[in-house]
Scaffold this motif. Structure first.
Motif, PDB file in Angstrom:
ATOM      1  N   LEU A 169       6.000  -6.000   3.206  1.00 47.73           N
ATOM      2  CA  LEU A 169       4.920  -5.870   2.229  1.00 47.73           C
ATOM      3  C   LEU A 169       4.478  -7.278   1.877  1.00 47.73           C
ATOM      4  O   LEU A 169       5.297  -8.114   1.502  1.00 47.73           O
ATOM      5  CB  LEU A 169       5.404  -5.137   0.973  1.00 47.73           C
ATOM      6  CG  LEU A 169       4.314  -4.921  -0.083  1.00 47.73           C
ATOM      7  CD1 LEU A 169       3.317  -3.849   0.370  1.00 47.73           C
ATOM      8  CD2 LEU A 169       4.917  -4.503  -1.420  1.00 47.73           C
TER       9      LEU A 169
ATOM     10  N   ASN B  14       1.976  -9.795  -0.406  1.00 48.76           N
ATOM     11  CA  ASN B  14       1.218  -9.891  -1.652  1.00 48.76           C
ATOM     12  C   ASN B  14       0.429 -11.189  -1.649  1.00 48.76           C
ATOM     13  O   ASN B  14       0.973 -12.240  -1.312  1.00 48.76           O
ATOM     14  CB  ASN B  14       2.167  -9.920  -2.855  1.00 48.76           C
ATOM     15  CG  ASN B  14       2.745  -8.553  -3.146  1.00 48.76           C
ATOM     16  OD1 ASN B  14       2.042  -7.683  -3.628  1.00 48.76           O
ATOM     17  ND2 ASN B  14       4.015  -8.360  -2.820  1.00 48.76           N
TER      18      ASN B  14
ATOM     19  N   TYR C 105      -1.855 -13.726  -4.029  1.00 51.93           N
ATOM     20  CA  TYR C 105      -2.268 -14.136  -5.372  1.00 51.93           C
ATOM     21  C   TYR C 105      -3.327 -15.214  -5.178  1.00 51.93           C
ATOM     22  O   TYR C 105      -3.034 -16.297  -4.681  1.00 51.93           O
ATOM     23  CB  TYR C 105      -1.081 -14.709  -6.146  1.00 51.93           C
ATOM     24  CG  TYR C 105       0.107 -13.764  -6.202  1.00 51.93           C
ATOM     25  CD1 TYR C 105       0.957 -13.629  -5.101  1.00 51.93           C
ATOM     26  CD2 TYR C 105       0.373 -13.004  -7.324  1.00 51.93           C
ATOM     27  CE1 TYR C 105       2.044 -12.763  -5.125  1.00 51.93           C
ATOM     28  CE2 TYR C 105       1.466 -12.130  -7.364  1.00 51.93           C
ATOM     29  CZ  TYR C 105       2.284 -12.022  -6.260  1.00 51.93           C
ATOM     30  OH  TYR C 105       3.361 -11.161  -6.280  1.00 51.93           O
TER      31      TYR C 105
ATOM     32  N   HIS D  18       9.481  -5.918 -12.718  1.00 53.57           N
ATOM     33  CA  HIS D  18       9.819  -4.623 -12.116  1.00 53.57           C
ATOM     34  C   HIS D  18      11.037  -4.804 -11.222  1.00 53.57           C
ATOM     35  O   HIS D  18      11.417  -5.934 -10.890  1.00 53.57           O
ATOM     36  CB  HIS D  18       8.641  -4.115 -11.265  1.00 53.57           C
ATOM     37  CG  HIS D  18       8.437  -4.932 -10.024  1.00 53.57           C
ATOM     38  ND1 HIS D  18       7.834  -6.174 -10.045  1.00 53.57           N
ATOM     39  CD2 HIS D  18       8.796  -4.717  -8.733  1.00 53.57           C
ATOM     40  CE1 HIS D  18       7.816  -6.667  -8.819  1.00 53.57           C
ATOM     41  NE2 HIS D  18       8.400  -5.800  -8.000  1.00 53.57           N
TER      42      HIS D  18
ATOM     43  N   LYS E 267      12.056 -13.003   1.251  1.00 56.37           N
ATOM     44  CA  LYS E 267      10.809 -13.454   0.637  1.00 56.37           C
ATOM     45  C   LYS E 267      10.458 -14.805   1.215  1.00 56.37           C
ATOM     46  O   LYS E 267      11.224 -15.735   1.124  1.00 56.37           O
ATOM     47  CB  LYS E 267      10.974 -13.574  -0.863  1.00 56.37           C
ATOM     48  CG  LYS E 267      11.185 -12.252  -1.471  1.00 56.37           C
ATOM     49  CD  LYS E 267      11.043 -12.319  -2.940  1.00 56.37           C
ATOM     50  CE  LYS E 267      10.646 -10.967  -3.424  1.00 56.37           C
ATOM     51  NZ  LYS E 267       9.374 -10.977  -4.068  1.00 56.37           N
TER      52      LYS E 267
ATOM     53  N   VAL F 106       6.152 -12.274 -11.061  1.00 53.43           N
ATOM     54  CA  VAL F 106       5.405 -13.503 -10.799  1.00 53.43           C
ATOM     55  C   VAL F 106       4.451 -13.654 -11.977  1.00 53.43           C
ATOM     56  O   VAL F 106       3.464 -12.931 -12.070  1.00 53.43           O
ATOM     57  CB  VAL F 106       4.610 -13.418  -9.471  1.00 53.43           C
ATOM     58  CG1 VAL F 106       3.844 -14.702  -9.219  1.00 53.43           C
ATOM     59  CG2 VAL F 106       5.543 -13.117  -8.305  1.00 53.43           C
TER      60      VAL F 106
ATOM     61  N   THR G 199       7.602  -9.782   1.672  1.00 54.49           N
ATOM     62  CA  THR G 199       8.908  -9.172   1.435  1.00 54.49           C
ATOM     63  C   THR G 199       9.242  -8.289   2.628  1.00 54.49           C
ATOM     64  O   THR G 199       8.662  -7.215   2.788  1.00 54.49           O
ATOM     65  CB  THR G 199       8.919  -8.331   0.158  1.00 54.49           C
ATOM     66  OG1 THR G 199       8.371  -9.086  -0.905  1.00 54.49           O
ATOM     67  CG2 THR G 199      10.332  -7.938  -0.229  1.00 54.49           C
TER      68      THR G 199
HETATM   69  O1  LIG Z   1       5.176 -11.926  -4.829  1.00 54.39           O
HETATM   70  C1  LIG Z   1       6.337 -11.779  -5.198  1.00 54.39           C
HETATM   71  O2  LIG Z   1       7.172 -12.670  -5.098  1.00 54.39           O
HETATM   72  C2  LIG Z   1       6.754 -10.473  -5.806  1.00 54.39           C
HETATM   73  C3  LIG Z   1       6.332  -9.298  -5.012  1.00 54.39           C
HETATM   74  C4  LIG Z   1       7.168  -8.113  -5.356  1.00 54.39           C
HETATM   75  O3  LIG Z   1       8.022  -8.190  -6.166  1.00 54.39           O
HETATM   76  C5  LIG Z   1       7.000  -6.834  -4.657  1.00 54.39           C
HETATM   77  O4  LIG Z   1       6.077  -6.694  -3.845  1.00 54.39           O
HETATM   78  O5  LIG Z   1       7.780  -5.924  -4.903  1.00 54.39           O
END
Ligand SMILES: O=C(O)CCC(=O)C(=O)O
Ligand SMILES: [Fe+2]
Length: 188
Positions: free
Chosen positions: A113, A115, A117, A127, A142, A165, A179
């Motif tokens: 997954l 992410n 930003y 979470h 990560k 984050v 991740t």
């Molecule tokens: O970007 C991050 O480090 C956190 C992402 C995350 O916790 C997730 O996708 O579950």
């Protein structure tokens, strides 16, 4: 916990109860890392999904892309089921996955997954990755590309430890996090 590193971690923390955290400084060459960052940024079909959190609809405060082996149990969080892309769709991801795999041959993963930003306004609220249906995050790797460091949260760390984050008003730069996960429907 994970034997057989090709390069030993810079820092290592045993968090107890089957969780640990390994930190690899300068996992990739800086030039290599910025090339990957640029490819991921430009080539992936990023989506900012609508989530349902405690019955409220809201826009996810960061963008996402999900890539997985075929035939895995459905991955869903906060009422959102990401489109499943194939590893072959993005050659750069296969290169990164191979680098991770050769550094940590014992760490198994079948999905990732990502992410994105865009700047310090994007964030991830506190979470734990404790989704019940598919259940297991054996290994989470990560790879935080802008800093070119890799943090591996081993075994249950991502499930049992809350993480976030935070917003950073003064940050203008891009951050992409990957991740790597091992998804299975087996109960643990
Ligand atoms: O970007 C991050 O480090 C956190 C992402 C995350 O916790 C997730 O996708 O579950
Ligand atoms: Fe998470």
């Amino acid at each position: 916990m994970f034997a057989g590193f090709t390069v030993p971690p810079t820092k290592q923390f045993d968090l107890g109860n089957g969780s640990d955290l390994l930190y690899f400084e300068n996992f990739l060459e800086r030039k290599e890392a910025s090339g990957y960052l640029e490819s991921l940024n430009n080539e992936l079909p990023w989506i900012r999904p609508t989530l349902s959190v405690y019955g409220q609809k809201c826009e996810q405060p960061r963008e996402t892309c999900y890539v997985a082996d075929e035939g895995l149990p459905t991955y869903k969080y906060s009422g959102y089921q990401p489109i499943v892309y194939k590893w072959e769709d993005f050659p750069v991801l296969k290169i990164i996955a191979n680098a991770v795999h050769s550094a940590l041959p014992a760490a198994k993963f079948n999905s990732v997954l990502l992410n994105r930003y865009t700047n310090g306004n994007d964030y991830a609220a506190w979470h734990a990755d404790d989704e019940k249906v598919h259940r297991v995050l054996l290994t989470c790797l990560k790879l935080i590309l802008h800093a070119n460091h890799k943090v591996q949260r081993g075994s249950y760390t991502q499930r049992d430890w809350e993480h976030s984050v935070p917003k950073r008003k003064r940050v203008n730069g891009l951050r992409i996090n990957l991740t790597f996960r091992y998804i299975t429907s087996e109960q643990r």
